[in-house]
Design a protein around this motif. Structure first.
Motif, PDB file in Angstrom:
ATOM      1  N   GLU A  12     101.320 -15.570 -10.927  1.00 45.72           N
ATOM      2  CA  GLU A  12     101.482 -14.557 -11.976  1.00 45.72           C
ATOM      3  C   GLU A  12     101.355 -15.194 -13.360  1.00 45.72           C
ATOM      4  O   GLU A  12     100.682 -14.652 -14.242  1.00 45.72           O
ATOM      5  CB  GLU A  12     102.857 -13.899 -11.838  1.00 45.72           C
ATOM      6  N   LEU A  13     101.967 -16.347 -13.558  1.00 43.64           N
ATOM      7  CA  LEU A  13     101.869 -17.038 -14.834  1.00 43.64           C
ATOM      8  C   LEU A  13     100.433 -17.498 -15.095  1.00 43.64           C
ATOM      9  O   LEU A  13      99.929 -17.382 -16.220  1.00 43.64           O
ATOM     10  CB  LEU A  13     102.820 -18.242 -14.871  1.00 43.64           C
ATOM     11  N   ALA A  14      99.753 -17.970 -14.073  1.00 42.27           N
ATOM     12  CA  ALA A  14      98.355 -18.399 -14.217  1.00 42.27           C
ATOM     13  C   ALA A  14      97.476 -17.222 -14.637  1.00 42.27           C
ATOM     14  O   ALA A  14      96.592 -17.363 -15.497  1.00 42.27           O
ATOM     15  CB  ALA A  14      97.855 -19.011 -12.922  1.00 42.27           C
ATOM     16  N   ILE A  15      97.727 -16.052 -14.066  1.00 43.80           N
ATOM     17  CA  ILE A  15      96.954 -14.851 -14.433  1.00 43.80           C
ATOM     18  C   ILE A  15      97.215 -14.489 -15.888  1.00 43.80           C
ATOM     19  O   ILE A  15      96.286 -14.182 -16.645  1.00 43.80           O
ATOM     20  CB  ILE A  15      97.308 -13.684 -13.493  1.00 43.80           C
ATOM     21  N   ILE A  17      98.143 -16.475 -18.288  1.00 44.27           N
ATOM     22  CA  ILE A  17      97.512 -17.486 -19.144  1.00 44.27           C
ATOM     23  C   ILE A  17      96.017 -17.207 -19.286  1.00 44.27           C
ATOM     24  O   ILE A  17      95.458 -17.261 -20.387  1.00 44.27           O
ATOM     25  CB  ILE A  17      97.774 -18.906 -18.594  1.00 44.27           C
ATOM     26  N   ARG A  18      95.346 -16.888 -18.169  1.00 41.61           N
ATOM     27  CA  ARG A  18      93.905 -16.582 -18.231  1.00 41.61           C
ATOM     28  C   ARG A  18      93.650 -15.338 -19.087  1.00 41.61           C
ATOM     29  O   ARG A  18      92.697 -15.303 -19.871  1.00 41.61           O
ATOM     30  CB  ARG A  18      93.341 -16.398 -16.826  1.00 41.61           C
ATOM     31  N   ARG A  19      94.493 -14.318 -18.953  1.00 44.92           N
ATOM     32  CA  ARG A  19      94.330 -13.103 -19.763  1.00 44.92           C
ATOM     33  C   ARG A  19      94.515 -13.415 -21.247  1.00 44.92           C
ATOM     34  O   ARG A  19      93.771 -12.903 -22.099  1.00 44.92           O
ATOM     35  CB  ARG A  19      95.316 -12.032 -19.319  1.00 44.92           C
ATOM     36  N   THR A  24      92.194 -14.223 -26.596  1.00 46.78           N
ATOM     37  CA  THR A  24      91.963 -15.094 -27.753  1.00 46.78           C
ATOM     38  C   THR A  24      90.471 -15.255 -28.007  1.00 46.78           C
ATOM     39  O   THR A  24      90.012 -15.181 -29.159  1.00 46.78           O
ATOM     40  CB  THR A  24      92.614 -16.473 -27.518  1.00 46.78           C
ATOM     41  N   ALA A  25      89.704 -15.455 -26.952  1.00 46.00           N
ATOM     42  CA  ALA A  25      88.250 -15.588 -27.107  1.00 46.00           C
ATOM     43  C   ALA A  25      87.647 -14.291 -27.652  1.00 46.00           C
ATOM     44  O   ALA A  25      86.779 -14.328 -28.537  1.00 46.00           O
ATOM     45  CB  ALA A  25      87.606 -15.957 -25.770  1.00 46.00           C
TER      46      ALA A  25
END
Length: 78
Positions: A12-15, A17-19, A24-25
């Motif tokens: 869940e944390l990895a998801i 972070i990717r979002r 940001t991009a």
């Protein structure tokens, strides 16, 4: 004391972070696009100003600043 192994983030944390990285991009891309639009609009304003000055020199367009002194307010009474 032994070095601790790095903690693996939960799925869940990895998801999240990717979002956040994608957001940001996207924000950077939109800021760049906005800057391109702003520069283009400023170029168009400069061009319009130059054309207006050219036409006034040729006498094709009256100078709006001099003309505004002759303008009288409209009588809007009904």
């Amino acid at each position: 004391m032994a070095a601790d192994a790095p903690i693996e983030p939960s799925e869940e944390l990895a998801i999240l972070i990717r979002r956040a990285e994608r957001a940001t991009a996207d924000a950077h891309r939109l800021i760049d696009e906005n800057d391109r639009w702003r520069r283009r609009v400023l170029q168009q304003f400069d061009h319009m100003f130059e054309l207006g000055a050219e036409f006034r020199l040729l006498g094709r367009v009256e100078n709006p600043i001099r003309k505004s002194e002759d303008v009288k307010p409209l009588d809007v009474r009904s």
